[in-house]
Design an enzyme around this catalytic site. Sequence first.
Site, PDB file in Angstrom:
ATOM      1  N   ASP A  24       0.853  -1.196   0.000  1.00 27.32           N
ATOM      2  CA  ASP A  24       0.000   0.000   0.000  1.00 27.32           C
ATOM      3  C   ASP A  24       0.887   1.244   0.000  1.00 27.32           C
ATOM      4  OD1 ASP A  24      -1.926   1.958   0.411  1.00 27.32           O
ATOM      5  OD2 ASP A  24      -2.044   1.569   2.571  1.00 27.32           O
ATOM      6  N   ASN A  26      -0.336   4.550  -0.243  1.00 28.59           N
ATOM      7  CA  ASN A  26      -0.960   5.810   0.195  1.00 28.59           C
ATOM      8  C   ASN A  26      -1.612   5.750   1.571  1.00 28.59           C
ATOM      9  OD1 ASN A  26      -3.228   4.313  -0.342  1.00 28.59           O
ATOM     10  ND2 ASN A  26      -3.917   5.542  -2.081  1.00 28.59           N
ATOM     11  N   ASP A  28      -4.105   3.942   2.759  1.00 27.12           N
ATOM     12  CA  ASP A  28      -5.541   3.695   2.923  1.00 27.12           C
ATOM     13  C   ASP A  28      -5.834   2.259   3.343  1.00 27.12           C
ATOM     14  OD1 ASP A  28      -5.092   2.271   0.595  1.00 27.12           O
ATOM     15  OD2 ASP A  28      -6.622   3.312  -0.594  1.00 27.12           O
ATOM     16  N   ASP A 101      -5.047 -10.492 -15.277  1.00 30.92           N
ATOM     17  CA  ASP A 101      -6.138 -11.422 -15.038  1.00 30.92           C
ATOM     18  C   ASP A 101      -7.303 -11.045 -15.950  1.00 30.92           C
ATOM     19  OD1 ASP A 101      -7.264 -13.612 -13.606  1.00 30.92           O
ATOM     20  OD2 ASP A 101      -6.254 -12.893 -11.800  1.00 30.92           O
ATOM     21  N   ASP A 209      -9.427 -16.355 -16.061  1.00 27.87           N
ATOM     22  CA  ASP A 209     -10.158 -16.905 -14.934  1.00 27.87           C
ATOM     23  C   ASP A 209     -11.286 -17.823 -15.397  1.00 27.87           C
ATOM     24  OD1 ASP A 209     -10.561 -16.614 -11.919  1.00 27.87           O
ATOM     25  OD2 ASP A 209     -12.546 -16.042 -12.647  1.00 27.87           O
ATOM     26  N   GLU A 268      -7.078 -20.731 -16.626  1.00 29.73           N
ATOM     27  CA  GLU A 268      -7.479 -21.366 -15.374  1.00 29.73           C
ATOM     28  C   GLU A 268      -8.698 -22.216 -15.657  1.00 29.73           C
ATOM     29  OE1 GLU A 268      -8.947 -20.269 -10.848  1.00 29.73           O
ATOM     30  OE2 GLU A 268      -9.973 -19.529 -12.625  1.00 29.73           O
ATOM     31  N   HIS A 340      -4.268 -16.973  -4.946  1.00 32.99           N
ATOM     32  CA  HIS A 340      -5.209 -16.207  -4.123  1.00 32.99           C
ATOM     33  C   HIS A 340      -6.418 -17.024  -3.684  1.00 32.99           C
ATOM     34  CE1 HIS A 340      -6.758 -16.079  -8.186  1.00 32.99           C
ATOM     35  NE2 HIS A 340      -7.926 -15.697  -7.714  1.00 32.99           N
ATOM     36  N   ASP A 341      -6.621 -18.201  -4.274  1.00 33.63           N
ATOM     37  CA  ASP A 341      -7.754 -19.054  -3.924  1.00 33.63           C
ATOM     38  C   ASP A 341      -7.351 -20.246  -3.051  1.00 33.63           C
ATOM     39  OD1 ASP A 341      -9.725 -17.602  -5.237  1.00 33.63           O
ATOM     40  OD2 ASP A 341      -9.425 -18.661  -7.138  1.00 33.63           O
TER      41      ASP A 341
END
Length: 567
Positions: A24, A26, A28, A101, A209, A268, A340-341
Site C-alpha cells: 500500500d 498511500n 488507505d 487477469d 479466470d 485457469e 489467491h484461492d
Amino acid sequence: MRQARRDWFRSAVVYQVYPRSFADSNGDGIGDIPGIIGKLDYLKRLGVDVVWLSPVYRSPHDDNGYDISDYQDIDPVFGSLADLNELIAGLHQRGMKLIMDLVVNHTSDEHPWFAESRASKDSPKRDWYWWRPARPGCQPGVPGAEPNNWGSFFSGPAWQYDEATGEYFLHLFSKKQPDLNWENAEVRAAVYSMMNWWLDRGVDGFRMDVINFISKDPSLPDGPVRGGGLYGDGAASFISGPRIHEYLHEMHEQVFSGRDGALLTVGEMPGVTVEDAALFTDPERAEVDMVFQFEHVGLDHDGSKWKPKRLRLTDLKASLGRWQDGLAERGWNSLYWGNHDQPRVVSRFGDDGAYRETSAKMLAGILHLHRGTPYIYQGEELGMTNMAFASIAEHRDIEVLNHYREATETLNEAPAVVLAAIAPLNRDNARTPVQWVAGPDGGFTTGTPWIAVNPNAAEINAEEQAGQDDSVLNFYRRLIALRHGMPIVAQGDFTMLLPDDESVYAFTRTYEGTELLVLGNFTPREQTVDIGDPLWAGAERILGNYPDAHGLDLRAWEFTALIRSTN
C-alpha cells in the site's frame, strides 16, 4: 494456424501479485499499483520473469475485483491507467513481462452491459447474459422456481430473480457476478476487442479466470444433487462445455494471431481433464499456452473444501505424475502450490512450526524441478503461513462469509464447528498482506489494513530474509537461477520414482546426457531412500535445504537435487 512459437516460457517463472494485499503506497490500507511499482527491484532480485496481476479493473469489489464493472479502466482504489502504464514500463525495463487477469465468464452486475441487458426483455443486450423464466408451473421468485437446480460456487442457487423483468439470470459465482452468454457472437467480439486494447497498451498476455466455463450447454439441464445438498451440480453442462475449443481458437485468431510470440496465455480451468488439457495446450491447435488445473489441490478434502482430510503423498504423486506424463508429448504444465484461492502451502502440505523454513524450501524444490512453468504466489517465497482467524468478523472472503451464514443459519451448525472447518483451506489465508518488515503491519501499510496482517510478520518478513544466506527467500533465488541456467530443468524428460512411498517424493529429469535426481522428505522423520541405484550417493549435489550433503538418506523435511552425466 498460429505462427511458429518461441517456447521462452519453459524456462520462465511467474509471480502472482494480489494487489489488494501486496503493498500500500498511500496509507488507505489497501494495496495498489504504485505499491507494486515500489517493489519491482525486489521482484527483479528474486529473478522472476513474469508478473501475473490479479484484477485491478473498476469493480464494486463484491469478490475483491473478480467482479468487473469496466474492463478498460483501473479502479481508483488501485490507482489509474497512468499508474498501470508506469508499471508496464518498469517491468519491461527490468526484463520482466506483465500478464493481466482476464475475467470474462462473468461481469459485475454493475457493468453497463448488464445494466442494459437488465433494462427490459427487449434490450439489444438481453441475450448477452443467461436470462430464463421460472420453471413451468412455478411461482417466480420463490425457492424451487429457478430455471434449473444448479448451485452457486459461493453457496445458494446459481440463479437470481429480477423482479423488474420477471426472469432469472445465471450466476455461477456471486449474485453480483452474472454469467456472460458466449453463444452470442456480439459478446465474443466485445471481449476480443477489449483484449486487443490491452495488448496494444503493452500487456504481455492474460491469465484467464475459469475460462473453461464460458461454453455452456444451451439447454441448461438440471444437475445431480449429491450428499444431501440443497442444489444440484451443473458442472457437466459448463466445465469444458460443447464449444470451448471453438471459442478459444477463435480468441487466438482474433487476438493473438500475428502478434509477437513472446505473449503468454494461461487458462485457469477447474475440472479440466489431462486429455482436454493436452488439446487446449497443443501448439498446433492454437488455443492457450498452458492451463491451471486443480486436481492436486483437491486431494486434502472430501468433496468440499470445508471437509478437510490428511493428504496422502501417494495420491499427490499419482496426480502430478499423471499430468507430467499426459502433457509430455504435447502441451505444457503450470506448476503451483498456492494462489489467491488456496491456503498457504507451508501450512497445508508442510510444517509451519519448527520446520517451517525447511519444509517451505523442500516444497519449493519439489515443485520447481518438475516439467512445467512454476508460479510463485506472493509471500510464498518467504514461507508465509496461514492466519489464525479468531472469529468470522475477521474474515473478508465472500465464499467464507456465505458458507458460514448458510451453515449456521440454514443448517444450524455450531459456529465454533464451522469456524474450525473453515480454518485450514479458506481463501483469506492467502490474502493477508505481504510481510515486508518486522515493524507495524509488516510494512504493508501506514494505515489500517483491509484484512489483518499475520502477527508472525515479526519473525517472517522480506527485509530480514534478504540478509540471511540460508533464508527461504534466498533459496527461491537459487531455485529460479537453476531453471534459468540449466536446460535440464526446463527441457528435461520426467520420470516418477517410488510411486508407492508415503514419505518420500522422488523423480528424475534427463536431458542430453545429463540426469537430475530430485528427492523430498514430506515428514519430520529421517527416511532411508532406496531408488535401486547406489551410484547416486556419490553424485554432485546442486541444491539442498540443509547446509551439508547427506547422501540419499533424508533428514526431516529434507530436499536434495543431485546431478550426473549419463555419457
